[in-house]
Design a protein around this motif. Structure first.
Motif, PDB file in Angstrom:
ATOM      1  N   GLY B 159       2.719  28.080  19.595  1.00 49.32           N
ATOM      2  CA  GLY B 159       1.584  27.728  20.442  1.00 49.32           C
ATOM      3  C   GLY B 159       1.053  28.932  21.199  1.00 49.32           C
ATOM      4  N   TYR B 160      -0.034  28.688  21.907  1.00 49.02           N
ATOM      5  CA  TYR B 160      -0.704  29.712  22.736  1.00 49.02           C
ATOM      6  C   TYR B 160       0.148  29.901  23.996  1.00 49.02           C
ATOM      7  CZ  TYR B 160      -4.582  31.500  25.671  1.00 49.02           C
ATOM      8  OH  TYR B 160      -5.388  32.223  26.503  1.00 49.02           O
ATOM      9  N   GLU B 165       3.310  28.003  28.825  1.00 48.45           N
ATOM     10  CA  GLU B 165       3.810  28.217  30.188  1.00 48.45           C
ATOM     11  C   GLU B 165       3.259  27.166  31.146  1.00 48.45           C
ATOM     12  OE1 GLU B 165       2.848  32.313  30.851  1.00 48.45           O
ATOM     13  OE2 GLU B 165       4.429  32.982  29.472  1.00 48.45           O
ATOM     14  N   TYR B 166       1.985  26.844  30.990  1.00 47.63           N
ATOM     15  CA  TYR B 166       1.403  25.812  31.843  1.00 47.63           C
ATOM     16  C   TYR B 166       2.144  24.494  31.654  1.00 47.63           C
ATOM     17  CZ  TYR B 166      -1.722  22.449  33.923  1.00 47.63           C
ATOM     18  OH  TYR B 166      -2.211  21.439  34.702  1.00 47.63           O
ATOM     19  N   LEU B 167       2.392  24.134  30.399  1.00 47.42           N
ATOM     20  CA  LEU B 167       3.052  22.859  30.119  1.00 47.42           C
ATOM     21  C   LEU B 167       4.478  22.839  30.667  1.00 47.42           C
ATOM     22  CD1 LEU B 167       1.761  22.206  26.481  1.00 47.42           C
ATOM     23  CD2 LEU B 167       1.098  20.957  28.552  1.00 47.42           C
ATOM     24  N   ALA B 168       5.164  23.966  30.580  1.00 46.74           N
ATOM     25  CA  ALA B 168       6.533  24.036  31.121  1.00 46.74           C
ATOM     26  C   ALA B 168       6.505  23.739  32.616  1.00 46.74           C
ATOM     27  CB  ALA B 168       7.136  25.420  30.844  1.00 46.74           C
ATOM     28  N   ASN B 169       5.538  24.310  33.299  1.00 45.89           N
ATOM     29  CA  ASN B 169       5.416  24.060  34.739  1.00 45.89           C
ATOM     30  C   ASN B 169       4.996  22.614  35.017  1.00 45.89           C
ATOM     31  OD1 ASN B 169       5.308  24.891  37.550  1.00 45.89           O
ATOM     32  ND2 ASN B 169       3.101  24.600  37.350  1.00 45.89           N
ATOM     33  N   VAL B 176      11.388  17.621  35.109  1.00 40.86           N
ATOM     34  CA  VAL B 176      12.117  18.077  33.917  1.00 40.86           C
ATOM     35  C   VAL B 176      12.809  19.412  34.204  1.00 40.86           C
ATOM     36  CG1 VAL B 176      11.866  18.823  31.520  1.00 40.86           C
ATOM     37  CG2 VAL B 176      10.535  16.870  32.379  1.00 40.86           C
ATOM     38  N   ASP B 177      14.085  19.494  33.853  1.00 41.55           N
ATOM     39  CA  ASP B 177      14.837  20.744  33.986  1.00 41.55           C
ATOM     40  C   ASP B 177      14.522  21.612  32.766  1.00 41.55           C
ATOM     41  OD1 ASP B 177      16.725  22.775  33.931  1.00 41.55           O
ATOM     42  OD2 ASP B 177      18.280  21.523  34.818  1.00 41.55           O
ATOM     43  N   PRO B 178      13.867  22.771  32.980  1.00 39.62           N
ATOM     44  CA  PRO B 178      13.417  23.569  31.826  1.00 39.62           C
ATOM     45  C   PRO B 178      14.549  24.313  31.108  1.00 39.62           C
ATOM     46  CG  PRO B 178      12.847  24.670  33.888  1.00 39.62           C
ATOM     47  CD  PRO B 178      13.492  23.363  34.269  1.00 39.62           C
ATOM     48  N   GLU B 179      15.709  24.383  31.725  1.00 40.26           N
ATOM     49  CA  GLU B 179      16.784  25.217  31.159  1.00 40.26           C
ATOM     50  C   GLU B 179      17.190  24.762  29.753  1.00 40.26           C
ATOM     51  OE1 GLU B 179      20.147  25.951  33.893  1.00 40.26           O
ATOM     52  OE2 GLU B 179      21.301  26.194  32.042  1.00 40.26           O
ATOM     53  N   LEU B 365      -8.101  24.266  26.442  1.00 37.35           N
ATOM     54  CA  LEU B 365      -7.367  23.264  27.231  1.00 37.35           C
ATOM     55  C   LEU B 365      -6.617  23.954  28.357  1.00 37.35           C
ATOM     56  CD1 LEU B 365      -6.504  20.315  27.612  1.00 37.35           C
ATOM     57  CD2 LEU B 365      -4.489  20.814  26.211  1.00 37.35           C
ATOM     58  N   TYR B 366      -5.973  25.072  28.036  1.00 33.98           N
ATOM     59  CA  TYR B 366      -5.238  25.818  29.070  1.00 33.98           C
ATOM     60  C   TYR B 366      -6.153  26.194  30.228  1.00 33.98           C
ATOM     61  CZ  TYR B 366      -3.667  29.839  31.596  1.00 33.98           C
ATOM     62  OH  TYR B 366      -3.376  30.695  32.613  1.00 33.98           O
ATOM     63  N   GLU B 367      -7.288  26.790  29.883  1.00 37.80           N
ATOM     64  CA  GLU B 367      -8.204  27.264  30.921  1.00 37.80           C
ATOM     65  C   GLU B 367      -8.659  26.092  31.789  1.00 37.80           C
ATOM     66  OE1 GLU B 367      -9.043  30.440  31.505  1.00 37.80           O
ATOM     67  OE2 GLU B 367     -10.175  29.748  33.244  1.00 37.80           O
ATOM     68  N   TYR B 368      -8.977  24.996  31.115  1.00 35.37           N
ATOM     69  CA  TYR B 368      -9.437  23.797  31.826  1.00 35.37           C
ATOM     70  C   TYR B 368      -8.337  23.266  32.751  1.00 35.37           C
ATOM     71  CZ  TYR B 368     -10.862  19.080  32.767  1.00 35.37           C
ATOM     72  OH  TYR B 368     -11.173  17.925  33.420  1.00 35.37           O
ATOM     73  N   LEU B 369      -7.108  23.254  32.257  1.00 36.82           N
ATOM     74  CA  LEU B 369      -6.003  22.703  33.044  1.00 36.82           C
ATOM     75  C   LEU B 369      -5.678  23.574  34.245  1.00 36.82           C
ATOM     76  CD1 LEU B 369      -3.521  21.710  30.175  1.00 36.82           C
ATOM     77  CD2 LEU B 369      -4.841  20.129  31.593  1.00 36.82           C
ATOM     78  N   GLN B 370      -5.648  24.872  34.031  1.00 33.42           N
ATOM     79  CA  GLN B 370      -5.087  25.734  35.059  1.00 33.42           C
ATOM     80  C   GLN B 370      -6.044  26.020  36.211  1.00 33.42           C
ATOM     81  OE1 GLN B 370      -5.094  29.304  36.009  1.00 33.42           O
ATOM     82  NE2 GLN B 370      -7.143  29.451  35.110  1.00 33.42           N
TER      83      GLN B 370
END
Lengths: 487, 487
Positions: B159-160, B165-169, B176-179, B365-370
């Motif tokens: 993925g982009y 990174e946005y989705l992880a956050n 959700v525990d990202p580890e 989508l990223y730009e719109y979300l962030q």
């Protein structure tokens, strides 16, 4: 409390505060029932405007993290995130044999990787610097103003109607008879091939193909457990007698051919051979899957019609097209052209895979294609790539000791070394000197091609070719010396 | 000659002339070797500028259709398109059993179709009128200016990067525990489910799921030849005892659950039941595939953490997310969150399917979300959909004779009629009166649910609901009358 909140300038402050507070709640640092500070108080603590805090609180309430009791304040809701027992699944033992093959056949995982400063001839991707971004932006603004809402909502599995119509006309310009045919839009060539194979080849079925052939196609055949019969290439394309013999002797469900700018050899199958090939397949009533992947990168000679056109009113050719080797591969757009009834079946398969291909991307490509930007770009891109291709042939011929240099178009050339030279040994030595390419064996159906390599030239300058090919040549010379010394 | 050329204003004239001439050549009306009229002469015949003709000739030469001999004129090249024998393939006999299933299970082909003027409750697509097209355009202009060339060229299968990174956050914000976890971007939920199943379920494997469940998921299970064990739903979600009994008795490879705004019932599984469900799966060491498809459409009550969050540091939950039920479904973007090693495997599968998902769409989508547009939109969309949902519950309760109305959120409600009423009979009668909905049996794993129906409300007004539900109610009443009369 709340003094560790840190604000950065790149996103709205209230979002950052909201996220911070969520984390405090989710991690249990603020407990259910606890009262949050008044907005004025928190604003002063974290030194942001009170409106920022109000908006963060409103969002938290909206999302069910806090409740506000008028006159009393905002209280944390009972948000349960406490984890129970931690369960570990041994995924490596649970994944399917299919998954294991997908990993094993994934050359991105197994082959040498590019590192900064290296000259890479691995890729046959186009040169992004040539992309007409201004024209693309114009296409976006125009098309989005017309029907933005529609493009962002669900579309249809077969594809965006204006693009389907554009492509039908585009194919007519290549001599294709549209009667009885239909088009399906896919996420690039790769998905197109997957959809077609899911439709017509069951596991265990036989497929006949040029040897060597496109490595991604080969990977997909293997992943789908097809039996691959590779037919040797002569300098003007597939060996028709060998093809006829295989079709007569083996149970073959379909053929896969790349008649124009074949990957990896770069050959163009001449018209007479196209007719002969069509005739052999027709005799055995075996359909042909035609990969038209970079037909547009013709640098010289007369137009050669695709097999789909030569098949006339026949329904025996399934054509997979894509502009990804010249235009916008990042959009992942391809198309399948075939018998109308077959396309109706493939449409259901496509729908089961991912509903449809991005309608926004389809509409943007359509807008870009139909307003004449494409032709303008093609003229420029062909000129650049023709020069690059001529330089590649000239430089490789001069710098790399070879048995034969193959290639009449496209974004790559194919080098056949002396039979005793192993291209993987060449690659290993070149890699240490900062040069990367694709070892030819990846393209062979039968483990052959040890003495071949593919050089992608879409994204390299003439200087990089001169420098890189020189290194390849030196390594080959050295290995030739070693071999003759050891004899 | 050439007098039948017709110019329309919608595309550049030279392109239309070029295409016209190509068709003349391809159809044999102008033969190989024949000389084309001088540019001045043709320009006068077709009443267009001479430059138009010059440009058309240049393109035709570039594409290998004509050759220009200085001082003599332009001559048609030997472009071969004559079709040989016409070959017909009996495709209906050659397609695979898989293809036959895909067609047979494709409800777009088998179910009643919407016609103009009908009120349709079939779809659970979001309302395009709510889409923030101006914000999306801004996102395009900003992101495209930054890295347009890059976005149009090949990207990476996973993925982009900024979107990942946005989705992880974003998931961290759900607890959700990202580890030890990673994310893979897919072409929507549907492809996400296909990728996951290809990775962990081989044909013949058992999968346990709520009954009823998402009809597309059910279709995919059947297409992949999985054995589906459906577990009944109680009014607060899956029957945990029945689930435990099935896991104890049957060979089950994975579970598929929709804990939030379940499709089709609209139920939210309460926190305590989530813990119990996790515990049962953990005891049997069976992983869970969690469909988080419209978690964002929560209208009331406290935030409920997804199973992925409740699993803490465990690696036993594979989460499939998508914004398609609220935002831009036309882009087809979804994501899979799972154990890092599993994602690495799924990445190879994704690559084999279609290389990667559109990088342009991911970046937009990223730009719109962030930049905060998403939260702004969510507030507005939730408000509208909440009202629509409340109205649907109210109107359906009042107008449709029912045993139970289900639904706590999302873009649909689920109606259970009296046991003797067949929803397909209701549908047939409603269809004649211009009303469409989804018969509930499509969602059942075991052919049950004959007396149920799903009403999608994302794209209808309150008036349409009042009107449509009234018709449904009248039909149901009539059928109830018939049934009791016949007893």
């Amino acid at each position: 409390m709340f003094t560790d909140f840190k604000y950065t300038a790149d996103r709205p402050a209230y979002l950052q505060l909201k996220e911070y507070l969520k984390e405090q709640i989710l991690s249990g640092l603020i407990q259910a029932g606890e009262r949050l500070p008044a907005t004025r108080e928190l604003a002063s603590t974290i030194r942001l405007g009170r409106n920022t805090v109000i908006q963060a609180y409103q969002d938290l309430e909206e999302e069910g993290f806090i409740e506000t009791v008028p006159g009393q304040g905002s209280f944390v809701s009972a948000v349960v995130v406490e984890a129970g027992t931690t369960t570990r699944i041994p995924w490596d033992q649970l994944t399917t044999p299919y998954a294991a093959s997908a990993v094993q056949l994934d050359i991105e995982k197994s082959e040498l990787k590019w590192e900064r400063g290296m000259i890479s001839f691995k890729s046959i991707a186009p040169d992004g610097n040539l992309f007409p971004t201004e024209d693309f932006k114009r296409a976006f603004l125009h098309r989005f103003a017309l029907e933005g809402e529609k493009l962002l909502n669900y579309g249809y599995a077969q594809g965006y109607r204006p693009l389907l119509e554009y492509l039908a006309n585009y194919l007519k310009q290549k001599g294709v008879d549209p009667e009885g045919k239909a088009i399906l839009v896919t996420n690039g060539f790769t998905e197109g091939l997957n959809v077609v194979l899911a439709g017509i080849c069951a596991p265990g079925d036989g497929i006949v193909t040029e040897n060597p052939t496109h490595n991604t196609a080969l990977k997909i055949f293997k992943l789908r457990n097809l039996k691959v019969y590779g037919i040797p290439m002569t300098p003007d394309g597939i060996d028709v007698d060998a093809l006829a013999a295989t079709l007569a002797a083996k149970p073959v469900k379909a053929g896969f051919l790349i008649p124009s700018y074949h990957n990896p050899t770069g050959l163009v199958m001449p018209p007479a051979k196209r007719q002969a090939v069509l005739e052999v397949f027709a005799r055995h009533r075996v359909p042909i899957i035609e990969d038209g992947f970079n037909e547009e990168l013709r640098y010289s000679g007369a137009h050669v019609a695709p097999l789909l056109a030569l098949a006339g009113k026949g329904n025996n050719v399934v054509y997979i097209g894509s502009f990804s080797k010249i235009l916008f591969p990042g959009l992942r757009l391809g198309w399948v052209v075939a018998d109308r009834a077959l396309i109706a079946t493939l449409e259901s398969i496509k729908r089961s895979m991912n509903i449809h291909t991005s309608f926004l991307d389809q509409a943007l490509l359509y807008e870009y294609l139909q307003n004449g930007s494409f032709e303008k770009y093609l003229r420029r891109a062909r000129k650049v790539y023709r020069q690059r291709h001529e330089a590649a042939i000239r430089l490789a011929s001069a710098l790399i000791p070879h048995r034969r240099i193959w290639g009449e178009g496209g974004l790559h050339i194919f080098v056949e070394l002396a039979p005793q030279i192993n291209a993987r040994a060449v690659l290993a030595a070149c890699y240490r000197r900062g040069v990367l390419f694709m070892p030819g064996d990846l393209f062979y159906t039968d483990g052959g091609g040890a003495n071949t390599l593919r050089l992608g030239i879409g994204r390299v300058t003439e200087e990089e070719m001169a420098q890189g090919f020189k290194i390849i040549g030196e390594v080959v010379s050295m290995l030739e010396g070693e071999k003759s010394a050891s004899i």
